[in-house]
Each structure stands twice: as C-alpha cells, then as structure tokens.
Scaffold this motif. Structure first.
Motif: not given
Length: 436
Positions: A377-397
């Motif tokens: 619950p609370g995750l975007e539909p279709g959220a995966t471990m890969v998408s989560g890592v990519r998002h965190f990378r983008d936030v860091l950048v």
C-alpha cells in the motif's frame, strides 16, 4: 494435449512456457517407451549439468532461451524456486508439472541471455503469506520466522545433475543447497579465494559478532568496508569472492568488517531507518577499530548493505554523514515507510537533502530480475525494486550527490548481485580505475 511452445497466459506468469523442443520430444517418446524416454531425458539433463537450455523460436536470436527444469521425485507436490520466474513478492516458487505415468517433474521458463541466478526444487514449500505485508510480518516475528526457516530447509531438493552450488542462507545448512543457472552470455565469475589466515571473528563489548577480513599483507593501512548482514555475507561467500577479485587486481586491497545481526529477526527493526544503527556503529564499532589502529580517515570508509541492509546503508549515511565517505546500497528496500497508514512508500527518498547526502560518494546496484511488482500500500502502481533504486538515484543526483554509477546486474535479489556490486563499486568509490 497441445504441447506447443506458446507461452502459457492463463496462469498469469509471463516467464512460463508450456513446453520446449526437448520436452515436446520427451512427451512424444513417453507414448512409445516410457522407461527409455525418461532415461534419455535424464541423460540430456546430466549432459547439460542441470536445466536444458534451448533457443526460443519466437524471441530475438540470442536474447532469450527456453530453460527446461527437470526433477525426479516420488512425491505429491514439487515447486521450482528461482528468481528467473520473476514472480511478484511474496511468491517465491511455481508448481512443477508431473509428467503422466512418471516421477518426472518439469517446468519450462523463459530466461534472458546473460542471467546468472540460483534455483532449488522444493517439496511442499512453506508460504510467506499472501501479501508483502504478510511476508514482512513473518520475517519480523521470531516464532514465525523460525517455523518458516525450518520448513523451508526441509523442503529443499538440489538438482542432482548440477555441480554448481551455492549456499542458501535461509536453510541454515552448512552444505550448498542452491544450484546455479548460468545462461549463455553471462559474465564470467572468478574462482573463490582462500581465506586461511585472512579473517578473524570477534565479539564487541555489546556481544555483537563482527568478522574482520584483510588481504594477506598485514600491518598496512587499508580502506575500510563495513558490510551489514554479516552472517548472510559469510554464508553467501562474499569474502571469498572479494579475496579473489583483490588477488586478480580488479579490486583494491581493503579491510572488511562484517557486522552481524543480533538475531535473524532483529534486522527488521535495526535496519528499518532506525537511529540505533548509526549510533551502534559510531559508539561500538568505531572505538573498537580505532583501538586496533584499523580506522582510516572518513573518505576511506565505505558502508555497504543488501536488501533491508541497503536501506539501512542509505539511512546511516544520511543520518550520520560524518561516519562514512561512501555508500553502497545494493538491492535496497527503498519501498520502506515507517507508517504505512499515514506515509506513502519510498519514505527515505523524501528525506534526501544536499546536506545529508552530498558529502558522500554513492554506488547503487540492483538485479535485473528484481523488476517485479512489490504490491505494498502507498506505492505507485507497478513499483518494483528496480524502479525504487532508480528513483532514489535520481533524487540523489538532484540533491547534488556524487553518484558514481547505478549497476543493473543480470541476476536477482541474491548474492550474485552483491558480488558484482563490490567488484564494480569499490574501485569507483575508492578512486581506483573502474572495471571496464
């Protein structure tokens, strides 16, 4: 019955296929001479040293293969457990098909080229529950965890045709029970190094176990790598692989401290963005290392962790940016939220600021097979471990952090990805030449 190569769609698992050329031939031969058909199939499995890998007729040449898994057992139910299935959590395994009139169990899986992943056959495997919440609850409760782990260990049946084995941390066995599927085009793996005389086991004053590894040359000032989930790193033979990479000149010599969990379930609390973890590292581990003259300057310190340990790695760096100069979150559980009732998932990404992330260098990694829906619950539909890592990378950048790379390795949520991350990430983080 039509045993064509058409993908099975009514089961809802896109990686399954109804048959393969070799399995279709076996099924035809069963009608003429069942004994000879079984003998021939097992001979081919023996020659393949495990699952039978064949090109997929409807895929781009060399990009995908049909993998026929074969297990012989006179039981009522067998499942295949492998991340090559790319099942959505918490499902781990898929029932195999008992070929009529035999004790032969089969399953055909479509697997991309280049993949390295573990698999095991399981007789009546236990369930982690119907939802990701159920899974986390079971892994967090000592009584439920112990019951699951015991049932899991009892269920495992290695592939008798496959000599390539790795340890299964969940089983608790000293024997390597997992078999390894190495697809065409997979990266080469180094032989494991010999840790004789290179590792010491200690207990901190608090009673927590730590293991200290250093290369053969002693008395030198090495960079420090602290790895969370020390017991899983030991069973996954991470140090043996790292030792071989150092000997081959692919990774600079480093001192490694494996930080063990107090219990199999304590990690679910200590690593859930808990300030107690950076406090323990600062107040327990660092004074102990300093007393041994093994605490280098902060820019030569790397913190690494896998799964929940990857989440904890990022949190420690952000909560106490003075402790480590580099962070290596591997397959990190960035879907985490401290309060699912009020906070959406990926809570830690919303805490990233230039002040708590830009002082460190970052190397992130995740397995390509981890691109399956998490379903919390609370995750975007279709959220995966890969998408989560990519998002965190983008936030860091965006926050101005020095992200050296995001490795998406052709494996799953398993130690093959950890090994590759260390091999690629340590040279990048410690200023050595990156691996081509």
């Amino acid at each position: 019955m039509d045993y064509s190569e058409e993908v099975v769609t009514n089961l809802g698992f896109s990686r399954l296929a109804s048959s393969s050329p070799r399995l279709a031939r076996f099924r035809d031969e069963l009608a003429d001479d069942p004994s000879a058909a079984v003998t021939s199939l097992l001979a081919d499995a023996e020659a393949a040293q495990g699952p039978i890998v064949e090109p997929s007729a409807d895929a781009h040449p060399g990009n995908e293969f049909l993998v026929t898994f074969v297990h012989v057992d006179d039981v009522d139910h067998v499942e295949l457990n492998t991340q090559a299935l790319m099942l959505s959590v918490p499902r781990q395994s898929e029932p195999m098909i008992r070929e009529p009139g035999t004790n032969v169990w089969t399953l055909v899986v479509r697997v991309a080229s280049g993949i390295t992943t573990a698999y095991r056959y399981q007789v009546d495997p236990p369930s982690l529950g119907g939802t990701t919440d159920d899974m986390i609850a079971k892994l967090s409760d000592p009584e439920q965890y112990n019951a699951f782990a015991a049932a899991y260990a009892r269920s495992i049946r290695p592939d008798r045709h496959n000599p390539r084995r790795v340890h299964d941390s969940m089983s608790g066995s000293s024997e390597p029970l997992n078999c390894v599927l190495v697809m065409p085009g997979a990266p080469d793996t180094l032989a494991e190094g010999d840790l004789e005389g290179k590792i010491e086991e200690h207990a901190l004053p608090s009673g927590r176990r730590v293991d200290v590894y250093q290369p053969a040359k002693s008395g030198e000032d090495f960079p420090l790598v602290v790895m969370l989930d020390g017991e899983y790193c030991r069973s996954g033979r991470i140090l043996e692989h790292l030792d071989a990479a150092i000997a081959a000149g692919q990774v600079p010599p480093v001192r490694v401290v494996l930080w063990h969990n107090l219990s199999p379930t304590s990690r679910m609390v200590e690593m859930a963005c808990n300030p107690a973890l950076p406090t323990a590292l600062a107040n327990e581990l660092f004074p102990w290392l300093d007393h041994r003259d093994e605490l280098p300057p902060v820019e030569q310190r790397v913190l690494a962790g896998f799964s929940y340990g990857g989440l904890a790695t990022a949190f420690v760096i952000m909560h106490r940016p003075d402790l480590f100069g580099s962070a290596m979150p591997i397959s990190a559980s960035f879907f985490y939220t401290p309060d699912p009732a009020t906070e959406p998932g990926e809570w830690l990404a919303r805490q990233v600021t230039p002040g708590n992330s830009a002082q460190a260098r970052w190397f992130l990694a995740v397995g390509q097979l981890e691109d399956t829906v998490i379903g919390l619950p609370g995750l975007e539909p279709g959220a995966t471990m890969v998408s989560g890592v990519r998002h965190f990378r983008d936030v860091l950048v965006t926050a101005g952090a020095d992200v050296t790379d995001l490795l998406e390795y052709p494996s799953g949520h398993e130690m093959f990805t950890v090994r590759a991350a260390l091999e690629r990430g340590l040279p990048a983080l410690l200023g050595a030449s990156p691996i081509p």
